[in-house]
Design an enzyme around this catalytic site. Structure first.
Site, PDB file in Angstrom:
ATOM      1  CB  VAL A 137      44.662  43.902 -29.647  1.00 37.06           C
ATOM      2  CG1 VAL A 137      45.437  45.063 -30.259  1.00 37.06           C
ATOM      3  CG2 VAL A 137      43.176  44.012 -29.984  1.00 37.06           C
ATOM      4  N   PRO A 138      47.522  41.807 -30.603  1.00 34.63           N
ATOM      5  CG  PRO A 138      48.542  41.072 -32.571  1.00 34.63           C
ATOM      6  CD  PRO A 138      47.259  41.655 -32.032  1.00 34.63           C
ATOM      7  CB  CYS A 139      50.347  44.655 -27.157  1.00 34.24           C
ATOM      8  SG  CYS A 139      49.644  43.732 -25.788  1.00 34.24           S
ATOM      9  CG  HIS A 140      51.998  38.771 -27.683  1.00 37.51           C
ATOM     10  ND1 HIS A 140      50.637  38.962 -27.855  1.00 37.51           N
ATOM     11  CD2 HIS A 140      52.352  37.761 -28.514  1.00 37.51           C
ATOM     12  CE1 HIS A 140      50.196  38.100 -28.746  1.00 37.51           C
ATOM     13  NE2 HIS A 140      51.214  37.363 -29.166  1.00 37.51           N
TER      14      HIS A 140
END
Length: 174
Positions: A137-140
Site C-alpha cells: 500500500v504505497p504510502c511512500h
C-alpha cells in the site's frame, strides 16, 4: 488499531533491512521494517507476539512478490489484503494509496481530494503514517505539497530508496 486474532508473521530480508510481514486468513495485514519503523503494533514482539509461520501461503506469496519488486521485476502487487485493522476513514485513505501508480507521486492534499475530504489533509497524513502494509500500500508515494520528501514510517532514507527504485524521484530531490 485492532488486528485479527488469527494473524501469523514472519521476517524476510530486503535491501532496506529486515521486513516483518503478517497475514490473517483473509489477506496480508502488515508489513513493517524490523528496525527504525514508527507505529509498530504491540502484537509484533514480546509474549503477546503473533506466531511465526513462514509457510503460510499469503506470507510466501508476499515474500515472493516483494523479492520481485526489489529486483525491479514487479510494479504492482496482487497479494490479497486485509486492512480491517483501521477505521473506515483510514481504510478509505489506504484504498486511495493503492490507486497511485508506480512512478507517480501525489501530495497529501491530493489524497484528501481523492477521498472526497479536501479539508482533511492532517487526518490523511495521520492515516498515511499509520498504513499497516507499507510498500504494497504505497504510502511512500505521498509527498509534501511542493513535492518535498516528508514523513515515512520506515524513515526518509527508505522512502528515498523506494522512490528511486520506482523511478519517481526527481533529480532535484537528490
Amino acid at each position: 488499531m485492532k488486528f485479527d486474532k488469527s494473524i501469523v508473521q514472519t521476517n524476510i530480508p530486503s535491501p532496506l533491512g529486515t521486513i516483518t510481514i503478517a497475514a490473517s486468513a483473509k489477506g496480508l495485514t502488515g508489513l513493517w521494517f524490523a528496525e527504525g519503523q514508527r507505529y509498530l503494533p504491540t502484537d509484533l514482539t514480546g509474549s503477546a507476539a503473533w506466531p511465526e509461520n513462514a509457510d503460510h501461503p499469503l506470507l510466501k506469496q508476499a515474500s515472493q512478490q516483494l523479492g520481485e519488486y526489489f529486483a525491479g521485476q514487479r510494479s504492482r502487487f496482487d497479494v490479497p489484503l486485509d486492512l480491517r485493522c483501521g477505521t473506515a476513514f483510514q481504510q478509505s485513505v489506504w484504498q486511495a494509496l493503492l490507486a497511485i501508480a508506480q512512478g507517480e507521486t501525489v501530495s497529501y492534499g491530493e489524497v484528501s481530494r481523492r477521498i472526497g475530504k479536501p479539508a482533511a489533509v492532517r487526518a490523511v497524513g495521520g492515516a498515511v503514517g499509520r498504513n499497516p502494509v507499507s510498500i504494497i500500500v504505497p504510502c511512500h508515494r505521498v509527498m509534501g505539497s511542493k513535492g518535498t520528501l516528508t514523513g515515512y514510517g520506515g524513515g526518509l532514507t527508505r522512502k528515498t530508496a523506494l522512490l528511486r527504485l520506482e523511478g519517481a524521484l526527481a533529480e532535484r530531490l537528490l
